[in-house]
Write an enzyme that holds these catalytic residues in place. Structure first.
Site, PDB file in Angstrom:
ATOM      1  N   ARG A 103       0.887  -1.172   0.000  1.00 22.93           N
ATOM      2  CA  ARG A 103       0.000   0.000   0.000  1.00 22.93           C
ATOM      3  C   ARG A 103       0.919   1.214   0.000  1.00 22.93           C
ATOM      4  O   ARG A 103       1.746   1.357   0.905  1.00 22.93           O
ATOM      5  CB  ARG A 103      -0.885  -0.013   1.251  1.00 22.93           C
ATOM      6  N   HIS A 130      -7.425   1.005  -6.228  1.00 24.56           N
ATOM      7  CA  HIS A 130      -7.575   0.016  -5.154  1.00 24.56           C
ATOM      8  C   HIS A 130      -8.207  -1.238  -5.771  1.00 24.56           C
ATOM      9  O   HIS A 130      -9.357  -1.573  -5.507  1.00 24.56           O
ATOM     10  CB  HIS A 130      -8.458   0.604  -4.052  1.00 24.56           C
ATOM     11  N   GLN A 133      -9.922  -4.023  -3.690  1.00 23.68           N
ATOM     12  CA  GLN A 133     -11.257  -3.627  -3.232  1.00 23.68           C
ATOM     13  C   GLN A 133     -12.280  -3.897  -4.339  1.00 23.68           C
ATOM     14  O   GLN A 133     -13.366  -4.427  -4.079  1.00 23.68           O
ATOM     15  CB  GLN A 133     -11.248  -2.135  -2.871  1.00 23.68           C
ATOM     16  N   ASP A 224     -17.758   6.408  -0.795  1.00 17.15           N
ATOM     17  CA  ASP A 224     -16.502   6.280  -0.044  1.00 17.15           C
ATOM     18  C   ASP A 224     -16.280   7.625   0.637  1.00 17.15           C
ATOM     19  O   ASP A 224     -16.980   8.609   0.345  1.00 17.15           O
ATOM     20  CB  ASP A 224     -15.356   5.927  -1.025  1.00 17.15           C
ATOM     21  N   CYS A 264     -16.637   0.969   0.742  1.00 19.37           N
ATOM     22  CA  CYS A 264     -15.439   0.147   0.960  1.00 19.37           C
ATOM     23  C   CYS A 264     -14.992   0.144   2.418  1.00 19.37           C
ATOM     24  O   CYS A 264     -14.250  -0.748   2.828  1.00 19.37           O
ATOM     25  CB  CYS A 264     -14.304   0.642   0.067  1.00 19.37           C
ATOM     26  N   ARG A 292     -13.524  -9.218   1.060  1.00 17.93           N
ATOM     27  CA  ARG A 292     -12.110  -8.929   0.781  1.00 17.93           C
ATOM     28  C   ARG A 292     -11.276 -10.205   0.953  1.00 17.93           C
ATOM     29  O   ARG A 292     -10.379 -10.491   0.174  1.00 17.93           O
ATOM     30  CB  ARG A 292     -11.580  -7.827   1.726  1.00 17.93           C
TER      31      ARG A 292
HETATM   32  N1   CP Z   1     -11.349  -0.849   2.408  1.00 18.95           N
HETATM   33  C1   CP Z   1     -10.071  -0.901   2.818  1.00 18.95           C
HETATM   34  O1   CP Z   1      -9.133  -1.037   2.033  1.00 18.95           O
HETATM   35  O2   CP Z   1      -9.908  -0.808   4.155  1.00 18.95           O
HETATM   36  P1   CP Z   1      -8.528  -0.652   4.917  1.00 18.95           P
HETATM   37  O3   CP Z   1      -7.998   0.716   4.586  1.00 18.95           O
HETATM   38  O4   CP Z   1      -8.867  -0.766   6.375  1.00 18.95           O
HETATM   39  O5   CP Z   1      -7.584  -1.714   4.471  1.00 18.95           O
HETATM   40  N1  NVA Z   2     -10.341   6.388  -0.670  1.00 13.07           N
HETATM   41  C1  NVA Z   2      -9.925   5.858   0.607  1.00 13.07           C
HETATM   42  C2  NVA Z   2     -10.068   4.377   0.632  1.00 13.07           C
HETATM   43  C3  NVA Z   2      -9.723   3.717   1.921  1.00 13.07           C
HETATM   44  C4  NVA Z   2      -9.836   2.227   1.859  1.00 13.07           C
HETATM   45  C5  NVA Z   2      -8.495   6.280   0.885  1.00 13.07           C
HETATM   46  O1  NVA Z   2      -7.659   6.240  -0.022  1.00 13.07           O
HETATM   47  O2  NVA Z   2      -8.222   6.658   2.030  1.00 13.07           O
END
Ligand code: CP
Ligand code: NVA
Length: 307
Positions: A103, A130, A133, A224, A264, A292
């Site tokens: 990430r 993502h 997701q 989101d 999400c 997930r």
């Molecule tokens: N939806 C998602 O990716 O959650 P996290 O940021 O907790 O991994």
């Molecule tokens: N759009 C959000 C998604 C978190 C899973 C972010 O990037 O923080």
């Protein structure tokens, strides 16, 4: 498929195999049947430059239940691009582990890793996308509407962000219509729709300014956060810009009665989505979060040639 950095790294048959395998492995797990240990003897490194609950736990459990191991690396300790070049770190990892789940703050970090690692690199969220997701999202829609999603309509209400981009891509790839309702200045960049259309000439992608218009024919209403990780300084400005974009019961009343609600997570309750909606009968949000685990097992199974 060598890596999974974007949805378009997977062919349509890969996507179908991932989603089918995900559903099969979920059935096995529910029946208490252990999985074939496709990752036996394999170790994956996990490096998350931003916080996570769902992604971290779902990958750790998925890899363990497929017979492999995950080693978590602390991003401050590794210092990608600071303590050493991304390419060097990737080459080192490539000689020791069998995959990297990352990430990242900058999407380009993933591309650089993929170029040099010589092992699969999996995008666990970047500023641009993502895709893991989106796999769980598609699985959740298939649970609701059956395996054929062609012709369904997904209405994404809010920020044209990483989640929206991957969702738009998988929607197009699976034959769905994708409608984004965003305020001016917060839509997806033009290149996002262009990239999707370059791969999928008949993609049905629309941008509207009115959430009410977007949900009219929706099978899925998705939202989101308005403030993604790393955008905290803009929180106030963003909350003002997104006024009128909340997913609440008034908005839901304008959608077809069968439309489901997805998010999400993490959610900012009573900001982009109300308690009544997220906890209401049309919400699939927690099943979606649980998916997930299954979707990523499907991904790992295909990446490591289980099917
Ligand atoms: N939806 C998602 O990716 O959650 P996290 O940021 O907790 O991994
Ligand atoms: N759009 C959000 C998604 C978190 C899973 C972010 O990037 O923080």
């Amino acid at each position: 498929m060598e890596h999974f950095i974007r949805i378009n790294d997977a062919s349509t048959s890969d996507l179908r195999r991932i989603l089918e395998l995900a559903a099969d492995l979920r059935r096995q797990r529910e029946a208490g049947v252990p999985h074939a240990p496709v990752l036996e003897g394999k170790t994956l490194a996990m490096l998350l430059e931003k916080p996570s609950l769902r992604t971290r736990i779902s990958f750790q459990v998925a890899v363990r239940e497929l017979g492999g191991a995950v080693i978590s690396l602390r991003p401050d300790e590794v210092g990608l691009g600071q303590r050493e070049a991304v390419a060097d770190a990737a080459r080192v990892l490539g000689g020791m582990v069998h995959g990297v789940i990352a990430r990242v703050i900058r999407h380009s970090t993933l591309e650089e890793m993929a170029q040099h690692a010589g092992i699969p690199v999996i995008n666990a969220l970047s500023d641009q996308s993502h895709p893991c997701q989106a796999l769980a999202d598609a699985l959740t829609m298939m649970d609701e509407f059956g395996p054929e999603l062609t012709g369904r309509t997904v209405a994404f209400i809010g920020d044209g962000n990483n989640v929206a981009r991957s969702l738009a891509t998988i929607s197009a790839r699976l034959g769905m219509r994708f409608i984004l309702a965003s305020p001016q200045g917060y839509e997806l960049p033009d290149e996002a729709f262009e990239e999707i259309r370059a791969r999928q000439g008949d993609a049905r992608l629309e941008l509207v300014r009115s959430p009410r218009e977007a949900v009219r024919d929706a099978d899925v209403i998705y939202t989101d956060t308005w403030v993604s990780m790393g955008q905290e300084k803009e929180a106030e400005k963003r909350r003002r810009a997104f006024e009128g974009f909340q997913v609440n019961e008034q908005l839901l009343a304008l959608a077809p009665p069968h439309a489901i609600v997805m998010h999400c997570l993490p959610a900012h309750r009573n900001v982009e989505i109300t308690d009544a909606v997220i906890d209401g009968p049309r919400s699939r949000v927690f099943v979606q979060a649980h998916n997930r685990l299954h979707a990523q097992k499907g991904l790992l199974g295909v990446l490591y040639a289980m099917v």
